[in-house]
Design a protein around this motif. Structure first.
Motif, PDB file in Angstrom:
ATOM      1  N   CYS A  21       0.865  -1.179   0.000  1.00 27.12           N
ATOM      2  CA  CYS A  21       0.000   0.000   0.000  1.00 27.12           C
ATOM      3  C   CYS A  21       0.904   1.232   0.000  1.00 27.12           C
ATOM      4  CB  CYS A  21      -0.927  -0.005   1.214  1.00 27.12           C
ATOM      5  SG  CYS A  21      -0.090   0.145   2.790  1.00 27.12           S
ATOM      6  N   GLN A  22       0.311   2.409  -0.152  1.00 27.84           N
ATOM      7  CA  GLN A  22       1.126   3.613  -0.330  1.00 27.84           C
ATOM      8  C   GLN A  22       2.024   3.872   0.881  1.00 27.84           C
ATOM      9  OE1 GLN A  22       1.083   4.679  -3.548  1.00 27.84           O
ATOM     10  NE2 GLN A  22      -0.120   2.811  -3.460  1.00 27.84           N
ATOM     11  N   GLY A  24       5.616  -9.803  -3.147  1.00 27.36           N
ATOM     12  CA  GLY A  24       4.699  -8.662  -3.090  1.00 27.36           C
ATOM     13  C   GLY A  24       3.256  -9.109  -2.927  1.00 27.36           C
ATOM     14  N   LEU A  56      -0.126  -9.107  -1.824  1.00 23.57           N
ATOM     15  CA  LEU A  56      -1.167  -8.251  -1.245  1.00 23.57           C
ATOM     16  C   LEU A  56      -2.042  -9.063  -0.284  1.00 23.57           C
ATOM     17  CD1 LEU A  56      -2.466  -5.401  -1.369  1.00 23.57           C
ATOM     18  CD2 LEU A  56      -3.948  -6.255  -3.189  1.00 23.57           C
ATOM     19  N   ASP A  79      -6.825  -0.444   2.491  1.00 26.60           N
ATOM     20  CA  ASP A  79      -8.190  -0.973   2.602  1.00 26.60           C
ATOM     21  C   ASP A  79      -8.366  -2.187   1.691  1.00 26.60           C
ATOM     22  OD1 ASP A  79      -7.709   1.106   0.707  1.00 26.60           O
ATOM     23  OD2 ASP A  79      -9.845   1.266   0.268  1.00 26.60           O
ATOM     24  N   GLY A  80      -7.709  -2.153   0.525  1.00 25.40           N
ATOM     25  CA  GLY A  80      -7.790  -3.293  -0.388  1.00 25.40           C
ATOM     26  C   GLY A  80      -7.170  -4.531   0.232  1.00 25.40           C
ATOM     27  N   GLY A  81      -5.952  -4.408   0.700  1.00 26.68           N
ATOM     28  CA  GLY A  81      -5.227  -5.542   1.279  1.00 26.68           C
ATOM     29  C   GLY A  81      -5.890  -6.082   2.531  1.00 26.68           C
ATOM     30  N   ASN A  89      -8.100   4.556   1.419  1.00 23.09           N
ATOM     31  CA  ASN A  89      -8.217   5.555   0.347  1.00 23.09           C
ATOM     32  C   ASN A  89      -9.291   5.135  -0.667  1.00 23.09           C
ATOM     33  OD1 ASN A  89      -6.972   3.471  -0.964  1.00 23.09           O
ATOM     34  ND2 ASN A  89      -4.995   4.491  -1.200  1.00 23.09           N
ATOM     35  N   SER A 121      -9.746   2.704  -2.488  1.00 21.33           N
ATOM     36  CA  SER A 121      -9.271   2.220  -3.797  1.00 21.33           C
ATOM     37  C   SER A 121      -8.131   1.224  -3.626  1.00 21.33           C
ATOM     38  CB  SER A 121      -8.764   3.394  -4.648  1.00 21.33           C
ATOM     39  OG  SER A 121      -7.742   4.094  -3.969  1.00 21.33           O
ATOM     40  N   GLY A 128      -5.236   1.732  -4.487  1.00 24.68           N
ATOM     41  CA  GLY A 128      -4.659   3.011  -4.869  1.00 24.68           C
ATOM     42  C   GLY A 128      -3.507   2.896  -5.845  1.00 24.68           C
ATOM     43  N   ASN A 129      -2.703   1.855  -5.676  1.00 25.43           N
ATOM     44  CA  ASN A 129      -1.543   1.739  -6.553  1.00 25.43           C
ATOM     45  C   ASN A 129      -1.967   1.446  -7.989  1.00 25.43           C
ATOM     46  OD1 ASN A 129       1.312   2.003  -5.759  1.00 25.43           O
ATOM     47  ND2 ASN A 129       1.461   0.274  -7.189  1.00 25.43           N
ATOM     48  N   ASP A 169       3.948  -2.423 -10.003  1.00 22.20           N
ATOM     49  CA  ASP A 169       3.089  -2.223  -8.838  1.00 22.20           C
ATOM     50  C   ASP A 169       3.618  -2.819  -7.540  1.00 22.20           C
ATOM     51  OD1 ASP A 169       0.464  -4.716  -9.377  1.00 22.20           O
ATOM     52  OD2 ASP A 169       2.593  -4.902  -9.075  1.00 22.20           O
TER      53      ASP A 169
HETATM   54  C1  LIG Z   1      -1.844 -11.185  -4.340  1.00 21.43           C
HETATM   55  C2  LIG Z   1      -1.765  -9.879  -5.076  1.00 21.43           C
HETATM   56  N1  LIG Z   1      -2.798  -9.478  -5.852  1.00 21.43           N
HETATM   57  C3  LIG Z   1      -2.715  -8.306  -6.528  1.00 21.43           C
HETATM   58  C4  LIG Z   1      -1.609  -7.513  -6.429  1.00 21.43           C
HETATM   59  C5  LIG Z   1      -1.504  -6.215  -7.240  1.00 21.43           C
HETATM   60  N2  LIG Z   1      -1.580  -5.035  -6.386  1.00 21.43           N
HETATM   61  C6  LIG Z   1      -0.485  -4.417  -5.871  1.00 21.43           C
HETATM   62  S1  LIG Z   1      -0.829  -3.088  -4.946  1.00 21.43           S
HETATM   63  C7  LIG Z   1      -2.493  -3.283  -5.219  1.00 21.43           C
HETATM   64  C8  LIG Z   1      -3.478  -2.312  -4.627  1.00 21.43           C
HETATM   65  C9  LIG Z   1      -3.408  -2.264  -3.152  1.00 21.43           C
HETATM   66  O1  LIG Z   1      -4.507  -1.547  -2.656  1.00 21.43           O
HETATM   67  P1  LIG Z   1      -4.581  -1.190  -1.129  1.00 21.43           P
HETATM   68  O2  LIG Z   1      -4.272  -2.371  -0.289  1.00 21.43           O
HETATM   69  O3  LIG Z   1      -5.885  -0.542  -0.854  1.00 21.43           O
HETATM   70  O4  LIG Z   1      -3.383  -0.158  -0.937  1.00 21.43           O
HETATM   71  P2  LIG Z   1      -3.219   1.286  -1.640  1.00 21.43           P
HETATM   72  O5  LIG Z   1      -2.347   1.096  -2.851  1.00 21.43           O
HETATM   73  O6  LIG Z   1      -4.578   1.784  -1.957  1.00 21.43           O
HETATM   74  O7  LIG Z   1      -2.538   2.126  -0.608  1.00 21.43           O
HETATM   75  C10 LIG Z   1      -2.753  -4.387  -6.033  1.00 21.43           C
HETATM   76  C11 LIG Z   1      -4.110  -4.838  -6.449  1.00 21.43           C
HETATM   77  C12 LIG Z   1      -0.561  -7.975  -5.606  1.00 21.43           C
HETATM   78  N3  LIG Z   1       0.580  -7.286  -5.430  1.00 21.43           N
HETATM   79  N4  LIG Z   1      -0.684  -9.140  -4.931  1.00 21.43           N
END
Ligand SMILES: Cc1ncc(C[n+]2csc(CCOP(=O)(O)OP(=O)(O)O)c2C)c(N)n1
Length: 554
Positions: free
Chosen positions: A386-387, A411, A413, A438-440, A465, A467, A469-470, A553
């Motif tokens: 995340c960011q 990496g 997520l 929020d995604g993770g 955020n 989203s 976001g990345n 990413d």
């Molecule tokens: C298992 C897995 N699925 C998809 C990704 C691709 N990916 C990297 S960052 C990201 C978005 C992360 O979103 P969030 O957790 O909300 O953090 P933000 O970037 O918004 O701060 C995605 C989908 C990944 N790295 N690992």
């Protein structure tokens, strides 16, 4: 004389794991593995932590292993259970993390029949062997200790990694006269080659601005690496898995952003237990394979336990050795051979410049500063994709070995929250903070129930955020703002915390974080702190990770 003891196959697995030092098993039971859990029920020396999904069990074991340096263990049902755990297994394999998976199999008569028995995979061990270091089946539980000891020997020898042992449903349930043995003591490591050490000392003697890059393979060699660093006056840095090997508030310890400043004037790089992804993939090109000794940059020495690494990225001098052994021997050699001490002012000014430059990465850095201020030096910080997590690579100083936990090159997520729970189970008396997007967070949010059930005092900071976001920023920068799969509609994190019985907080400014985080760490109960961030407002953290602004990413 052999020591025979009557027990089920499942009990034999548990006893043999215990003999190998396993004191905690994360898991989720099912029909084939009932005998393992029945044995755990009768084994108070092993703490059993039940999770809500197999990914949670494997990630928690991963967090346990990352925080302690000892093998982590988990038990899940075969087939879908094992596959649910597979993202953690590939993360552990990528990061050389010792993990033990104990699982089941179809009844022995059904093996290989394709009849379609519960949780059947056509070749579970074969499937696992494509991901992890070693997978085997115990067909005769009399030999359980022998086979478990072999699994531990392989897990901990050379480059450590995850292993799996399975047992058939019927075999695991039956009683056997098991040969009880003590745990494995054999760890195989390569023999030191004096010539390569001498060649390394020669290169060091003719170099002035030396950079030492630690990876995960140097975590157990912190004392030796620190000594080499201060002996030579070498800049010491790391990206993720090697953080804390040398403290970033020591004279020569620098963040990866400061190391980037120093790179152009570096004439020798010494990689220790590191793939050197930062220098040769991130700083040069993510798309180019460097299999020759680097021509234009600094000379390269690698100290690595894995001889294949010397082929994957060929150094000028390769020392195939365990980091602790190799670095100790090198210190002796360089002292005899002589060297030029590094220039501390050069390092100091790079540190100051990097510190100044990265202030633009807001609001992430302001939040990270508060966390660093509150978290004790030996507290654990579990990053995420995340960011704030990316910013933490260089914007959150680390002081002690193993206290920065990441998913390494995979990496992965969503790994962060359950991994941090495992770290806290392993180290209940030390502070653990998980930061996550929020995604993770929603990947393994169900483990909030495990946190409450086992009273795991982890503090989780969710950067919301609205989203992925990345992904969103990549689409904005590279795909003409054609947003797809990037914006998220989230649940109410305060209400979710309340529903699970977790202490919940929500803030929207860094100044609000300090009192809440301090209290949450003091309370030592599961807590969630939501940080509300307006979608699309975070500064891109990438230019201090890659030398370009736009980056892949992770
Ligand atoms: C298992 C897995 N699925 C998809 C990704 C691709 N990916 C990297 S960052 C990201 C978005 C992360 O979103 P969030 O957790 O909300 O953090 P933000 O970037 O918004 O701060 C995605 C989908 C990944 N790295 N690992």
């Amino acid at each position: 004389m052999t020591n025979l003891k009557k027990m089920t196959g499942g009990a034999a697995m548990v006893e043999a794991a215990k003999a190998n030092g396993i004191d905690t098993v994360f898991g989720l039971p099912g029909a084939q593995t009932y005998p393992i859990f029945d044995a755990l029920h009768g084994t108070p020396e092993i703490k059993t932590v039940i999770t809500r999904h197999e990914q949670g069990a494997a990630y928690m074991a991963y967090g346990y292993a990352k925080a302690t340096g000892k093998p982590g263990a988990f038990s899940v049902v075969p087939g879908p259970g094992v596959l649910n755990a597979s993202a953690a297994l590939c993360t552990a394999a990528g990061g050389n993390v010792p993990l033990l998976c104990m699982t089941g199999q179809v009844p022995s008569q059904f093996l290989g029949s394709g009849r379609g028995h519960l949780h059947e995979l056509s070749d579970q061990a074969g499937t696992l062997r494509t991901i992890i270091k070693y997978a085997d089946r115990i067909d005769n539980p009399v030999n359980s200790f022998k086979q478990m000891n072999e699994a531990f020997r392989v897990m901990l020898s050379d480059r450590p990694g995850p292993v799996s042992l399975e047992m058939c449903w019927d075999t695991m349930a039956q009683d056997w006269e098991v040969e009880v043995e003590t745990g494995n003591t054999q760890i195989d490591l390569p023999e030191l080659d004096e010539d390569s050490l001498a060649a390394a000392a020669d290169l060091i003697a003719t170099s002035k601005n030396i950079m030492i890059m630690s990876g995960g393979g140097a975590q157990h060699a912190s004392k030796e690496v620190r000594e080499l660093v201060s002996t030579l006056g070498a800049t010491a840095t790391s990206l993720r898995s090697g953080r804390g090997v040398v403290s970033e508030d020591s004279d020569w310890g620098v963040s990866s952003a400061a190391a980037m400043e120093l790179w152009e004037s570096t004439d020798l790089l010494i990689g220790i237990g590191s793939r050197l992804e930062m220098q040769y993939m991130r700083w040069l090109s993510m798309m180019e394979y460097h299999d020759k000794p680097p021509e234009n940059g600094p000379k390269l020495i690698r100290i690595d336990v894995d001889p294949k690494e010397m082929i994957r990225l060929k150094p000028h001098v390769g020392v195939v050795a365990d980091a602790k052994i190799g670095v100790s021997a090198l210190i002796e050699k360089v002292i005899k051979r002589g060297f030029k001490m590094g220039d501390l002012d050069r390092v100091k000014s790079a540190k100051a410049k990097a510190h100044n430059d990265i202030q633009e990465i807001q609001p992430q850095l302001a939040y990270l500063d508060v966390i660093r201020e509150v978290l004790p030096r030996d507290g654990f910080f579990v990053e995420e994709l995340c960011q704030a997590g990316f910013t933490s690579y260089y914007g959150f100083p680390i002081y002690e070995p193993r206290t920065y936990i990441s998913s390494g090159f995979q990496g992965t997520l969503g790994y962060g929250f359950p991994t941090a729970l495992g770290a806290k189970v392993a180290m209940p008396d030390r502070a653990v903070v998980s930061i996550i997007g929020d995604g993770g967070f929603l990947f393994a949010m169900s483990e909030m129930a495990s946190a409450v059930q086992h009273n795991i005092g982890l503090v989780t900071i969710i950067f919301n955020n609205s989203s992925f976001g990345n992904v969103r920023r990549d689409q904005q920068e590279r795909f003409n703002s054609n947003f797809i799969g990037a914006d998220l509609v989230n649940p109410n994190f305060l209400k979710i915390s309340e529903a699970f019985g977790v202490d919940g907080h929500s803030i929207s400014h860094p100044t609000e974080l300090k009192p809440i985080l301090s209290r949450a760490l003091e309370n030592n109960r599961p807590a969630i702190i939501e940080v509300k961030i307006e979608r699309g407002t975070e500064a891109s953290p990438w230019k201090y990770i890659h030398k370009t602004v736009v980056a892949p990413d992770s």
